[in-house]
Every structure is written in structure tokens, then in C-alpha cells.
Design a protein around this motif. Structure first.
Motif, mmCIF file in Angstrom:
data_model
loop_
_atom_site.group_PDB
_atom_site.id
_atom_site.type_symbol
_atom_site.label_atom_id
_atom_site.label_comp_id
_atom_site.label_asym_id
_atom_site.label_seq_id
_atom_site.Cartn_x
_atom_site.Cartn_y
_atom_site.Cartn_z
ATOM 1 N N ASN A 69 0.766 -1.180 0.044
ATOM 2 C CA ASN A 69 -0.134 0.168 0.187
ATOM 3 C C ASN A 69 0.826 1.227 0.077
ATOM 4 O O ASN A 69 0.798 2.276 -0.858
ATOM 5 C CB ASN A 69 -0.802 0.014 1.181
ATOM 6 C CG ASN A 69 -2.115 1.093 1.115
ATOM 7 O OD1 ASN A 69 -1.816 1.958 2.184
ATOM 8 N ND2 ASN A 69 -2.722 1.287 0.319
ATOM 9 N N THR A 153 -10.537 -2.408 3.669
ATOM 10 C CA THR A 153 -10.166 -0.819 3.509
ATOM 11 C C THR A 153 -9.128 -0.623 2.716
ATOM 12 O O THR A 153 -9.097 0.120 1.975
ATOM 13 C CB THR A 153 -10.132 -0.553 4.980
ATOM 14 O OG1 THR A 153 -11.309 -0.663 5.731
ATOM 15 C CG2 THR A 153 -9.774 0.906 4.926
ATOM 16 N N GLN A 157 -8.825 1.359 -0.778
ATOM 17 C CA GLN A 157 -7.918 2.433 -1.068
ATOM 18 C C GLN A 157 -7.302 2.316 -2.410
ATOM 19 O O GLN A 157 -6.883 3.363 -2.974
ATOM 20 C CB GLN A 157 -6.711 2.362 0.235
ATOM 21 C CG GLN A 157 -7.143 3.018 1.401
ATOM 22 C CD GLN A 157 -5.851 2.917 2.413
ATOM 23 O OE1 GLN A 157 -5.811 1.935 3.088
ATOM 24 N NE2 GLN A 157 -4.889 3.760 2.326
ATOM 25 N N VAL A 160 -9.241 3.423 -5.080
ATOM 26 C CA VAL A 160 -9.430 4.885 -5.256
ATOM 27 C C VAL A 160 -8.339 5.640 -6.112
ATOM 28 O O VAL A 160 -8.148 6.355 -6.952
ATOM 29 C CB VAL A 160 -9.474 5.661 -3.894
ATOM 30 C CG1 VAL A 160 -9.293 6.960 -4.088
ATOM 31 C CG2 VAL A 160 -10.644 5.322 -3.352
ATOM 32 N N SER A 161 -6.877 4.824 -5.790
ATOM 33 C CA SER A 161 -5.782 5.241 -6.603
ATOM 34 C C SER A 161 -5.724 4.945 -7.999
ATOM 35 O O SER A 161 -5.516 5.758 -8.626
ATOM 36 C CB SER A 161 -4.558 4.558 -6.090
ATOM 37 O OG SER A 161 -4.299 5.014 -4.559
ATOM 38 N N LEU A 199 -16.170 -0.341 1.414
ATOM 39 C CA LEU A 199 -15.774 0.216 2.736
ATOM 40 C C LEU A 199 -16.922 0.274 3.746
ATOM 41 O O LEU A 199 -16.640 0.165 4.953
ATOM 42 C CB LEU A 199 -15.432 1.954 2.600
ATOM 43 C CG LEU A 199 -14.452 2.305 1.634
ATOM 44 C CD1 LEU A 199 -14.152 3.518 1.042
ATOM 45 C CD2 LEU A 199 -13.000 1.842 2.688
ATOM 46 N N ASN A 235 -11.116 4.166 8.118
ATOM 47 C CA ASN A 235 -12.101 3.452 7.196
ATOM 48 C C ASN A 235 -13.291 4.731 6.772
ATOM 49 O O ASN A 235 -13.512 4.968 5.520
ATOM 50 C CB ASN A 235 -12.883 2.520 7.586
ATOM 51 C CG ASN A 235 -13.942 1.910 6.581
ATOM 52 O OD1 ASN A 235 -14.980 2.537 6.650
ATOM 53 N ND2 ASN A 235 -13.728 0.700 5.963
ATOM 54 N N ILE A 238 -11.620 7.593 4.650
ATOM 55 C CA ILE A 238 -11.451 7.248 3.036
ATOM 56 C C ILE A 238 -12.866 7.095 2.344
ATOM 57 O O ILE A 238 -13.078 7.350 1.347
ATOM 58 C CB ILE A 238 -10.813 5.708 2.913
ATOM 59 C CG1 ILE A 238 -9.281 5.767 3.772
ATOM 60 C CG2 ILE A 238 -10.840 5.235 1.481
ATOM 61 C CD1 ILE A 238 -8.461 6.758 2.842
ATOM 62 N N GLN A 241 -14.107 10.602 1.516
ATOM 63 C CA GLN A 241 -13.311 11.053 0.277
ATOM 64 C C GLN A 241 -13.818 10.619 -1.030
ATOM 65 O O GLN A 241 -14.001 11.242 -2.024
ATOM 66 C CB GLN A 241 -11.854 10.565 0.418
ATOM 67 C CG GLN A 241 -11.092 11.079 -0.780
ATOM 68 C CD GLN A 241 -9.248 10.543 -0.795
ATOM 69 O OE1 GLN A 241 -9.293 9.144 -0.804
ATOM 70 N NE2 GLN A 241 -8.561 11.237 -0.497
ATOM 71 N N SER A 266 -15.908 9.716 11.407
ATOM 72 C CA SER A 266 -14.261 9.701 11.179
ATOM 73 C C SER A 266 -13.689 10.309 12.335
ATOM 74 O O SER A 266 -14.174 10.766 13.312
ATOM 75 C CB SER A 266 -14.125 10.319 9.739
ATOM 76 O OG SER A 266 -14.077 11.679 9.887
ATOM 77 N N ILE A 361 -1.275 9.832 4.789
ATOM 78 C CA ILE A 361 -2.448 9.030 3.886
ATOM 79 C C ILE A 361 -3.563 9.901 3.866
ATOM 80 O O ILE A 361 -4.103 10.203 2.512
ATOM 81 C CB ILE A 361 -2.891 7.782 4.630
ATOM 82 C CG1 ILE A 361 -1.305 6.822 4.806
ATOM 83 C CG2 ILE A 361 -4.110 6.890 3.762
ATOM 84 C CD1 ILE A 361 -1.737 5.709 5.553
ATOM 85 N N ILE A 362 -4.272 10.494 4.925
ATOM 86 C CA ILE A 362 -5.320 11.303 4.842
ATOM 87 C C ILE A 362 -5.175 12.009 6.229
ATOM 88 O O ILE A 362 -5.100 11.393 7.207
ATOM 89 C CB ILE A 362 -6.783 10.535 4.565
ATOM 90 C CG1 ILE A 362 -7.885 11.637 4.369
ATOM 91 C CG2 ILE A 362 -7.071 9.784 5.630
ATOM 92 C CD1 ILE A 362 -8.985 11.050 3.676
#
Length: 480
Positions: A69, A153, A157, A160-161, A199, A235, A238, A241, A266, A361-362
Motif C-alpha cells: 500500500n 479497507t 484505498q 481509489v488510486s 468500505l 475507514n 476514506i 473522500q 471519522s 495518507i489522509i
């Protein structure tokens, strides 16, 4: 021949475990093995071994998912930074680092440097294997739920990338049992629905785990997010997002409303540290991965000079604090390679002081900006402006926004893009943001041959594997 993203997970996992056995993959902060067992792992039979109950194997598999990751994050930030006119790589001996990303008339070359990275699919295959191991492992029901929530999760992720790179091309979301069987590409809308559904499944798993700890240890970047309950707040970050991205791409208020629900669950904290959140650790320990973005005046990585000139002024006449904190001007001036392929710049990023600096990461800061966007497009314009000003004044040191509840959507988007640009500088967001709001044309074209790409193409190697397929979804959108 197997598809690039469907290489057998066991080969990759065994190679990863063998490197770890030699101390060559993840050490220090990333490799934390929670095991007192004297059993020596059988590195050529890891799945069966983990299912048989060796606790070190499940730990190594989980650590491998985290390592992979992390593995593609620097390449993604670098590529998205170039496409979004934040970051240039002016390598004296390799002009394609510039020309393949910027030069037109387009589209990007699927065999070139700017093709989409399909590295996340390696991790999706390993998530698939990890979940199978969990099902057969001698774990309690709540331990299995904790492990499922963790892996799903990560799966989301990675997707999303991928969809952030491919956008309208769509992406592959299915992992086949047989790695030689090709899975179809599905639409962007379907990808986002799959991501958010995954998710939500993961959140249900994490909730079901209750107070049961993970049956493995997460690395130091997840401090504060290393139990099922606290990881669930990550989680939800993400998920927020993904819902916001989808909301801006046609899902509208329905997705924005779901984003607000996710954000409420969150780790968002408007009065807390803005940079709080999980991160990818790096180190200079033998065999570990180093942060290649560390600040150096000799680096081939430079920033677009507009980052300085576009920064707004504070009350005392100095520029946005985020600019001051994240960039520096160093000599000598760095020129594009080959000559004329780009513009010279002396601006460099200084976010990462050394090779061991972590990459977020976020962050809480991003969550507040996501909430601002979701609030605006669900009718809570005052709340949206309040959130925007929290970030603008705290992080940027700037006067409050001039937005009012009577401002147009276009005016709000302009203000939002400014705050996201400087708060999330060099985190790979600007290209995504301008594209999802239809503003790619506002990105600078520094020389006449430049263009702004809308998507990264499917890699040529993936297309070649699919060349004989007659079904369009299996052949791959955009493949020749």
C-alpha cells in the motif's frame, strides 16, 4: 501469460516473505511482528502455514499489504503532481520524465512513463489471498471480522488510486479466483459504487469485531488507528473522500449526504491538529524504503513557480503560511530537460526534511475541506464557509474568505480549489480536483507543445494481454 494485475499472489507473497526473511523489505517502523512463537515460517508455503495457525505468517501477510500500500504512493504523487502542474522531474539524462507527461497534442502514450500504474492490483490480489487465509485460520469470529475490515479497507484505498488515474476509462474491480482469468473493466460510476460498498462492508466488519484487537500489529503510521474501533474512523475518512469525489462526478447531493454521514464517524476534529491522521512511514534502515521527496537543492524534483506567485497575502503582506511551510527557493535555477520542454524554476518542496519523513495518507485538514464541499452541495452553505475558514485561517494564516451564502457554485469551487491546492500541496490532489470540477483548462501550459491530460492510459502491457478479446469490457477501454 497472465494479466499484469492478476499475477499469482502466492509468488509475490513468497518473494515478499523471502525478502523479509533476509531483512530486505520492511524494517524499523514498518516491520512489527507480534509473535513469540519459536516456529520458523515455511517461506515457500505461506498460505497453508498461516491457515495452520502460525501467528507470524498472518502478521507477515498483513505487513505485506501495508508495505505494498505504501509502495506506489511516491510514484502516484509524482505522476499526479506533474499532470496537475505542481511538480516537475527535470532529470538531466532522462527527458521523458518531462515530455511524456506534458507534451501534446495527446493523449498520453500507453507505453510511456505517464501510463497509469497498475501496481495497486498486485495488492488487490494479495488482499484476496489474505482474506482466504483469514477464513481458514484458527481465529475467533471477532478476530476474523477485524481482519476482514482491515483488508477490505486497503482494497478500497487501492481502487481509489486506480480510478483517480483512469477516471472516465473506468477500472477493474473484480479479483478472479484463477489469476489467468481476465476480469472486465467497469464504468467510473460502478467503480465508485464498488469502493463505497466495500468500505461500508469493512466498517460493518470492524464494528462486529468490537473490542477484539487485530490478530496482527499495524505499523507506527497507524498509531491511534490500530484497533478495529479506531481503524474504523480511518475507514470512514476514506469513505468520505470517495463519496465526495463521486458526488462531484454526477452522483450529486445523494453522495455528498453520505459523505457527511461518513465524516461524522471519522476522525474529523475542527479544533484539533490539522495534520493529524495516519501516515506511511519511511526510513533509512537497511532494506527499507526511503522517502525520495526529501528536500535538497540538488534534487531533480522541482515545483511549478506559480505555486509561489498564486499564493494569497496575509494581513501583514506576507504570503500564505502553507506556501512558506512547504516550499523554498533555492539556487541554482533548474531547467527542463530537454531544453525548451518546460520552464525553469528554483522553487522546491520542503515538506519532507529527510529520507525518513512520513507521507500522510489522509489528514484532518483534508477531512474538514471534504466536509466543506459536502456541506455546500447539500445546501449548508454557511457551514461550508465556516469549514473553509477553519483551514484558511488556521493553516494559511489568511483573512476569512469573502464567500457568502449568496455566492455562486462557481465562486465556491474557485475558493475551495485554492484551499485544497495549498493545504494538500504535493499530495497528488490538484489534478484530480481540477478534473472533477471541469477545470483542467485552467492549469498552466508553459510552452506551446504542452497539453493537460485528462486521464492516464491503461498500460500497454495490460492492453497486449487483452488484445485478442472481442468483448469491449475485457479488451480494455482505450486499448488499440
Amino acid at each position: 501469460m497472465t494479466s499484469l494485475h492478476f499475477q499469482t499472489s502466492m509468488d509475490r507473497t513468497n518473494r515478499m516473505l523471502n525478502r523479509m526473511k533476509r531483512g530486505m523489505t520492511v524494517t524499523g517502523a514498518l516491520l512489527i511482528v507480534a509473535c513469540d512463537s519459536p516456529t520458523v515460517p515455511q517461506f515457500n508455503n505461506t498460505t497453508q502455514e498461516a491457515a495452520a495457525g502460525d501467528p507470524s505468517s498472518l502478521q507477515l501477510l498483513a505487513t505485506g499489504l501495508l508495505a505494498q500500500n505504501r509502495g506506489s504512493v511516491q510514484g502516484r504523487i509524482s505522476a499526479f503532481g506533474r499532470l496537475g502542474r505542481e511538480y516537475f522531474v527535470y532529470t538531466p539524462t532522462e527527458g521523458r520524465n518531462t515530455t511524456h507527461f506534458l507534451s501534446g497534442p495527446g493523449p498520453l502514450d500507453p507505453s510511456g512513463f505517464a501510463a497509469a500504474s497498475f501496481a495497486p492490483y498486485f495488492n488487490l490480489r494479495d488482499v484476496f489471498a489474505f482474506l482466504k487465509v483469514v477464513e481458514g485460520a484458527p481465529l475467533t469470529a471477532t478476530q476474523k471480522d477485524a481482519a476482514r475490515g482491515f483488508a477490505k479497507t486497503i482494497n478500497a484505498q487501492e481502487l481509489v488510486s486506480v480510478i483517480s488515474a483512469l477516471d472516465t476509462i473506468g477500472a477493474i474491480v473484480e479479483t478472479k479466483e484463477n489469476p489467468k482469468d481476465l476480469a472486465p473493466f467497469v464504468s467510473r460510476d460502478s467503480v465508485y459504487r464498488h469502493i463505497t460498498g466495500l468500505l461500508d462492508e469493512a466498517k460493518a466488519n470492524l464494528d462486529a469485531a468490537g473490542a477484539t484487537p487485530f490478530p496482527f500489529t499495524l505499523h507506527a503510521g497507524y498509531a491511534g488507528f490500530n484497533t478495529p474501533a479506531t481503524y474504523a474512523t480511518f475507514n470512514r475518512a476514506i469513505a468520505a473522500q470517495a463519496y465526495v469525489y463521486h458526488g462531484s462526478l454526477g452522483c450529486g447531493s445523494a453522495c455528498y449526504a453520505k459523505a457527511l454521514t461518513a465524516l461524522s464517524q471519522s476522525f474529523i476534529n475542527p479544533t484539533g491538529p490539522l495534520r493529524a491522521g495516519p501516515f506511511h512511514p519511511f526510513s533509512t534502515a537497511s532494506g527499507d524504503t526511503q522517502n525520495g521527496f526529501f528536500f535538497s537543492t540538488a534534487s531533480d524534483g522541482v515545483a511549478h513557480p506559480s505555486i509561489q506567485t498564486d499564493a494569497q497575502l496575509r494581513a501583514d503582506g506576507s504570503r500564505d503560511l502553507r506556501l512558506i511551510a512547504k516550499t523554498d527557493t533555492a539556487t541554482p535555477l533548474k531547467a527542463a530537460t530537454p531544453a525548451g520542454a518546460g520552464i525553469s524554476t528554483a522553487v522546491r518542496f520542503k515538506l519532507y526534511a529527510d529520507r525518513s519523513a512520513p507521507i500522510p495518507i489522509i489528514t484532518n485538514e483534508e477531512l474538514i475541506l471534504l466536509r466543506s464541499e459536502a456541506r455546500w452541495f447539500t445546501g449548508d452553505k454557511l457551514g461550508a464557509i465556516t469549514d473553509l475558514n477553519i483551514v484558511r485561517q488556521t493553516s494559511g494564516g489568511l483573512p476569512p474568505s469573502t464567500l457568502t451564502v449568496a455566492s455562486s457554485d462557481a465562486e465556491y469551487i474557485t475558493a475551495l480549489l485554492y484551499e485544497r491546492r495549498y493545504s494538500l500541496l504535493f499530495e497528488g490532489r490538484r489534478w484530480i480536483d481540477h478534473r472533477r470540477f471541469g477545470r483542467l483548462s485552467s492549469l498552466p501550459l508553459d510552452v506551446p507543445t504542452h497539453f493537460v491530460a485528462k486521464v492516464q492510459p491503461i498500460p500497454q502491457g495490460e492492453c497486449l494481454i487483452r488484445v485478442n478479446e472481442t468483448t469491449p469490457a475485457l479488451r480494455g477501454p482505450g486499448c488499440p
